[in-house]
Design a protein around this motif. Structure first.
Motif, PDB file in Angstrom:
ATOM      1  N   PHE A  34       7.211  25.994  25.025  1.00  0.00           N
ATOM      2  CA  PHE A  34       6.747  24.617  25.130  1.00  0.00           C
ATOM      3  C   PHE A  34       5.234  24.568  24.927  1.00  0.00           C
ATOM      4  O   PHE A  34       4.471  25.263  25.604  1.00  0.00           O
ATOM      5  CB  PHE A  34       7.115  24.040  26.499  1.00  0.00           C
ATOM      6  CG  PHE A  34       6.736  22.590  26.650  1.00  0.00           C
ATOM      7  CD1 PHE A  34       7.451  21.610  25.980  1.00  0.00           C
ATOM      8  CD2 PHE A  34       5.662  22.208  27.437  1.00  0.00           C
ATOM      9  CE1 PHE A  34       7.108  20.265  26.109  1.00  0.00           C
ATOM     10  CE2 PHE A  34       5.306  20.882  27.572  1.00  0.00           C
ATOM     11  CZ  PHE A  34       6.035  19.904  26.908  1.00  0.00           C
ATOM     12  N   ASP A  35       4.806  23.769  23.953  1.00  0.00           N
ATOM     13  CA  ASP A  35       3.386  23.578  23.670  1.00  0.00           C
ATOM     14  C   ASP A  35       2.886  22.404  24.525  1.00  0.00           C
ATOM     15  O   ASP A  35       3.128  21.236  24.207  1.00  0.00           O
ATOM     16  CB  ASP A  35       3.186  23.298  22.178  1.00  0.00           C
ATOM     17  CG  ASP A  35       1.713  23.155  21.811  1.00  0.00           C
ATOM     18  OD1 ASP A  35       0.863  23.220  22.722  1.00  0.00           O
ATOM     19  OD2 ASP A  35       1.427  22.967  20.612  1.00  0.00           O
ATOM     20  N   SER A  50      15.986  25.413  11.902  1.00  0.00           N
ATOM     21  CA  SER A  50      15.527  24.715  13.096  1.00  0.00           C
ATOM     22  C   SER A  50      16.490  23.590  13.438  1.00  0.00           C
ATOM     23  O   SER A  50      17.253  23.108  12.591  1.00  0.00           O
ATOM     24  CB  SER A  50      14.114  24.144  12.878  1.00  0.00           C
ATOM     25  OG  SER A  50      13.199  25.177  12.596  1.00  0.00           O
ATOM     26  N   GLU A  51      16.437  23.146  14.702  1.00  0.00           N
ATOM     27  CA  GLU A  51      17.328  22.098  15.178  1.00  0.00           C
ATOM     28  C   GLU A  51      17.061  20.782  14.438  1.00  0.00           C
ATOM     29  O   GLU A  51      15.928  20.439  14.113  1.00  0.00           O
ATOM     30  CB  GLU A  51      17.129  21.891  16.674  1.00  0.00           C
ATOM     31  CG  GLU A  51      18.073  20.879  17.290  1.00  0.00           C
ATOM     32  CD  GLU A  51      17.779  20.645  18.757  1.00  0.00           C
ATOM     33  OE1 GLU A  51      18.696  20.245  19.479  1.00  0.00           O
ATOM     34  OE2 GLU A  51      16.622  20.857  19.162  1.00  0.00           O
ATOM     35  N   LYS A  53       8.119  21.629  21.535  1.00  0.00           N
ATOM     36  CA  LYS A  53       8.491  23.030  21.470  1.00  0.00           C
ATOM     37  C   LYS A  53       8.076  23.640  20.145  1.00  0.00           C
ATOM     38  O   LYS A  53       8.071  22.978  19.112  1.00  0.00           O
ATOM     39  CB  LYS A  53      10.007  23.197  21.651  1.00  0.00           C
ATOM     40  CG  LYS A  53      10.467  23.253  23.097  1.00  0.00           C
ATOM     41  CD  LYS A  53      11.928  23.667  23.161  1.00  0.00           C
ATOM     42  CE  LYS A  53      12.364  23.844  24.617  1.00  0.00           C
ATOM     43  NZ  LYS A  53      13.781  24.286  24.700  1.00  0.00           N
ATOM     44  N   GLU A  54       7.718  24.932  20.211  1.00  0.00           N
ATOM     45  CA  GLU A  54       7.395  25.686  19.011  1.00  0.00           C
ATOM     46  C   GLU A  54       8.272  26.930  18.953  1.00  0.00           C
ATOM     47  O   GLU A  54       8.765  27.413  19.974  1.00  0.00           O
ATOM     48  CB  GLU A  54       5.920  26.123  19.010  1.00  0.00           C
ATOM     49  CG  GLU A  54       4.929  25.018  18.733  1.00  0.00           C
ATOM     50  CD  GLU A  54       3.514  25.558  18.615  1.00  0.00           C
ATOM     51  OE1 GLU A  54       3.266  26.666  19.132  1.00  0.00           O
ATOM     52  OE2 GLU A  54       2.684  24.894  17.997  1.00  0.00           O
ATOM     53  N   LYS A  63       2.853  40.941  13.106  1.00  0.00           N
ATOM     54  CA  LYS A  63       2.189  40.019  14.022  1.00  0.00           C
ATOM     55  C   LYS A  63       3.081  38.824  14.344  1.00  0.00           C
ATOM     56  O   LYS A  63       3.998  38.487  13.608  1.00  0.00           O
ATOM     57  CB  LYS A  63       0.868  39.541  13.414  1.00  0.00           C
ATOM     58  CG  LYS A  63      -0.178  40.638  13.311  1.00  0.00           C
ATOM     59  CD  LYS A  63      -1.484  40.086  12.755  1.00  0.00           C
ATOM     60  CE  LYS A  63      -2.543  41.180  12.674  1.00  0.00           C
ATOM     61  NZ  LYS A  63      -3.817  40.661  12.121  1.00  0.00           N
ATOM     62  N   LEU A  64       2.764  38.172  15.459  1.00  0.00           N
ATOM     63  CA  LEU A  64       3.519  37.002  15.899  1.00  0.00           C
ATOM     64  C   LEU A  64       3.357  35.859  14.900  1.00  0.00           C
ATOM     65  O   LEU A  64       2.267  35.586  14.412  1.00  0.00           O
ATOM     66  CB  LEU A  64       3.017  36.563  17.274  1.00  0.00           C
ATOM     67  CG  LEU A  64       3.818  35.469  17.978  1.00  0.00           C
ATOM     68  CD1 LEU A  64       5.169  35.995  18.394  1.00  0.00           C
ATOM     69  CD2 LEU A  64       3.049  34.962  19.182  1.00  0.00           C
ATOM     70  N   LYS A  65       4.474  35.222  14.578  1.00  0.00           N
ATOM     71  CA  LYS A  65       4.473  34.097  13.651  1.00  0.00           C
ATOM     72  C   LYS A  65       4.943  32.847  14.389  1.00  0.00           C
ATOM     73  O   LYS A  65       5.971  32.859  15.061  1.00  0.00           O
ATOM     74  CB  LYS A  65       5.414  34.380  12.475  1.00  0.00           C
ATOM     75  CG  LYS A  65       5.615  33.203  11.521  1.00  0.00           C
ATOM     76  CD  LYS A  65       4.374  32.906  10.703  1.00  0.00           C
ATOM     77  CE  LYS A  65       4.614  31.791   9.706  1.00  0.00           C
ATOM     78  NZ  LYS A  65       3.448  31.521   8.874  1.00  0.00           N
ATOM     79  N   TYR A  66       4.176  31.767  14.275  1.00  0.00           N
ATOM     80  CA  TYR A  66       4.550  30.508  14.918  1.00  0.00           C
ATOM     81  C   TYR A  66       5.263  29.612  13.907  1.00  0.00           C
ATOM     82  O   TYR A  66       4.888  29.526  12.748  1.00  0.00           O
ATOM     83  CB  TYR A  66       3.321  29.779  15.458  1.00  0.00           C
ATOM     84  CG  TYR A  66       2.856  30.301  16.792  1.00  0.00           C
ATOM     85  CD1 TYR A  66       3.450  29.869  17.974  1.00  0.00           C
ATOM     86  CD2 TYR A  66       1.833  31.227  16.869  1.00  0.00           C
ATOM     87  CE1 TYR A  66       3.030  30.358  19.196  1.00  0.00           C
ATOM     88  CE2 TYR A  66       1.405  31.722  18.085  1.00  0.00           C
ATOM     89  CZ  TYR A  66       2.006  31.282  19.247  1.00  0.00           C
ATOM     90  OH  TYR A  66       1.594  31.763  20.457  1.00  0.00           O
ATOM     91  N   SER A  67       6.315  28.937  14.375  1.00  0.00           N
ATOM     92  CA  SER A  67       7.017  27.935  13.588  1.00  0.00           C
ATOM     93  C   SER A  67       6.785  26.580  14.239  1.00  0.00           C
ATOM     94  O   SER A  67       6.739  26.465  15.462  1.00  0.00           O
ATOM     95  CB  SER A  67       8.520  28.242  13.543  1.00  0.00           C
ATOM     96  OG  SER A  67       9.220  27.192  12.918  1.00  0.00           O
TER      97      SER A  67
END
Length: 675
Positions: free
Chosen positions: A657-658, A418-419, A664-665, A396-400
């Motif tokens: 983009f949230d 992550s940046e 950003k996510e 399943k899709l995982k959000y960071s």
């Protein structure tokens, strides 16, 4: 297990296929290439849980089908079938050079999953040569004779499609030897040389050169036994206090025939006596010393070993009080000597480690030079096998919470960075990617990429640095818990890093002028200049393909320059390219962001702006272009890619983009090749 099939072939990933090779009477299942001597016999065995018949090939020629061995192979090949276990055993009787090649068993009447292994046929045992002489080699000595060097070479001729490696070892079981080794690798011949300083551990030892074990079978040659002269004192030369009737000892570690000379200073006269023993019982007080004499290469060496001060009974009683003070002073002196010794040992070990690494680097440079001289097979003549990727959504899709700038897999864990972060995140490769831990990395400020090396069980992170108008990068080598093991700086803008060879790091320069290769310890061992005729600019990433050529992507997201996938030979010349001007047609790419290569050298390319994934063959021919949809979500614009160890799971990341939180996510999802 490799799953490499011609185009149009359907894979059934639910089938369990195992392949193993055994030679003669050696039993055991292995997933490795086999080596046979001309005239030897061996078997290939393959099993499946599908009842339909299994087919066999050697290279692209049918070997077994429809229950029979092909007539062109019947003279020396037989097939034994065990219907209970589903095991097919192919026996080769009396190997010949023409038997070398790629053997494949394919289940389900030749349309199912297959397993493969290379067979290499040796013309003869390896041939050893050395400079070992009957009078032996000089090792550690006190005659001031220069230490000679042991030089060995080993050559093996073979028929096969895989380079054949050779390993040096000592007959005394001192492990593999790689002090200074270089190999000249030719299509059907390998010659490896070894240079060693004679050490006591090698005395009486022969040196063995052998092929890598294939089911416990090794083909080898051996040198004559080495005679290493050595002479080592047990302790530093300093006076020792003794009493009458005590025993004096003259202790030396050596393999020489020694003559022990004891000398006593008595009333201003030297009293010299010789004994074949290294011990002597004290009869009188005075000063004693022991020297030894031995002969090496017709040179006589006389060396002082120990000095002993013997007191009389009266002197010993009169000095009891002073002895207590002397003992305290001795304890203090011993403590200082111990501390100094620890420091010296540390420095010696550090220097020894440095020498070992230098030897490894020399061996690596020799290998790279040999690799660079290989003749290149035109891409059109290379096999075009590929994995039949279906890109079925697996996890399943995982959000960071932050944009994902790099992903990689090591064992069963997924790592992401992550940046503008000083740590990396670790997830389990299970449904929904459950978070396991966060690991801080000392000195990390703005990571842009992360890759893994299974051979060293470590991670490499590229840290982007921009001060004023100067751009540079730091490469971190870290453990899976974030401990920094090595760090080095590159004084220019670079593209994405990748693994080249055994944990070497390949770093492309952003301006497209060169490729840099570093060891895992940060030593720059190779620089490949890219030919200006290739017109490569804004170089994003480069990957070395089976030590034969590079595949790279380049293109600037802020301009209309060429966005292409290119193949370069090892000298930096353009061999072939895919795409040209930016576009969304099947033959074009727009902002290619990353590529990965599976075990069949099929190329998976993230075509970010076109929001699709391209699958290219090893010949840079388009196989398919797919959009990675996510239910109830916008389709992924693939940015970062990575594969698991079995090349059965593709991890894809994207950043969106949230609009609700104005930030950003990161999004991560996994796809498989299963139908």
């Amino acid at each position: 297990m490799a799953n490499c099939l011609p185009y149009g072939t359907i894979l059934k990933f639910l089938t369990i296929v195992t392949c193993f090779i055994k030679v003669s009477a050696t039993l055991g299942k292995v997933l490795q290439d086999a080596v046979l001597m001309v005239g030897d016999s061996g078997t290939f065995s393959c099993s499946s849980n599908i009842s339909a018949e299994m087919h066999w090939h050697r290279d692209d020629v049918f070997l077994f089908a429809r229950g029979k061995v092909d007539k062109s192979f019947r003279e020396r090949f037989t097939m034994d079938i065990n219907n209970v276990t589903g095991t097919y055993t192919l026996t080769l009787h009396g190997a010949k050079p023409e038997d070398a090649g790629l053997y494949r068993c394919r289940e389900d009447l030749g349309i199912g999953e297959f397993s493969a292994a290379y067979l290499t046929v040796l013309e003869s045992n390896p041939i050893c040569e050395s400079n070992i002489r009957t009078d032996g080699f000089v090792g550690q000595n006190t005659c001031h004779l220069e230490t000679e060097t042991i030089r060995l070479s080993c050559t093996v001729s073979f028929t096969g499609k895989q380079p054949l490696g050779l390993i040096w070892s000592s007959s005394k079981g001192n492990g593999h030897l790689n002090d200074s080794i270089g190999c000249d690798i030719q299509p059907n011949r390998t010659r490896c040389s070894l240079t060693l300083r004679p050490e006591p551990v090698f005395d009486g030892s022969a040196f063995l050169c052998h092929t890598a074990a294939s089911n416990g079978v090794r083909y080898n040659c051996s040198t004559e036994d080495v005679k290493v002269h050595y002479f080592i004192k047990d302790h530093d030369l300093k006076p020792v206090e003794k009493k009458i009737n005590d025993e004096l000892s003259c202790s030396v570690k050596t393999n020489q025939n020694l003559r022990y000379n004891w000398t006593q200073l008595q009333k201003n006269n030297d009293h010299v006596f010789q004994t074949s023993n290294k011990t002597y019982v004290i009869r009188n007080s005075g000063l004693y010393w022991c020297s030894v004499t031995y002969t090496i290469k017709d040179v006589t060496c006389n060396t002082l070993v120990s000095v002993v001060h013997v007191q009389s009974e009266e002197a010993s009683t009169g000095h009891q009080k002073s002895s207590i003070f002397a003992a305290l002073m001795a304890i203090t002196l011993v403590a200082l000597i111990t501390i100094s010794t620890v420091v010296i040992i540390y420095k010696i070990r550090k220097n020894a480690t440095k020498r070992n690494r230098t030897g490894e680097n020399k061996a690596l440079e020799t290998f790279l030079d040999a690799r660079g001289k290989q003749k290149f097979q035109p891409l059109e003549e290379r096999p075009s096998y590929k994995k039949n990727w279906k890109f079925e959504r697996k996890l399943k899709l995982k959000y960071s919470k932050k944009p994902v700038y790099g992903i990689t897999i090591l064992d069963d864990e997924l790592f992401s960075i992550s940046e503008k972060d000083s740590k990396f995140e670790v997830y389990s490769l299970k449904e929904d990617f459950p978070h396991k831990r966060s690991c801080s990395v000392k000195g990390l400020t703005n990571p842009k990429d992360i890759i893994s090396c299974r051979g060293k069980n470590c991670l490499f992170i590229k840290d982007y640095i921009k001060r004023n108008k100067e751009v540079s990068a730091n490469i971190f080598r870290v453990s899976t818990t974030g401990l920094v093991k090595k760090k080095w700086k590159i004084d220019e803008d670079t593209g994405q890093i990748s693994i080249s060879g055994i944990c070497n790091i390949l770093v492309p320069s952003w301006d497209g002028s060169k490729l840099l290769e570093f060891t895992c310890n940060g030593k720059n061992i190779r620089e490949i200049k890219i030919s200006p005729e290739a017109e490569i600019r804004c170089l994003r990433q480069a990957i070395l393909i089976d030590y034969s050529y590079f595949v790279l992507i380049h293109g600037d997201s802020d301009s209309k320059e060429k966005h292409r996938v290119c193949a370069l030979d090892l000298t930096g010349n353009l061999m072939k390219s895919f795409g040209d001007t930016p576009g969304n047609s099947p033959s074009q790419v727009d902002i290619p962001s990353q590529l990965v290569v599976d075990e069949c050298n099929s190329i998976l390319l993230a075509d970010r702006k076109n929001r699709r994934l391209l699958l290219l063959s090893s010949q840079l021919e388009l196989v398919t272009a797919v959009r990675l949809d996510v239910p109830k979500e916008h389709e992924l614009a693939p940015w970062k890619l990575c594969l698991n160890a079995g090349n059965s799971l593709l991890i894809v990341s994207d950043n969106v983009f949230d609009q609700y939180n104005n930030k950003k996510e990161g999004r991560i999802c996994a796809y498989s090749a299963a139908d």
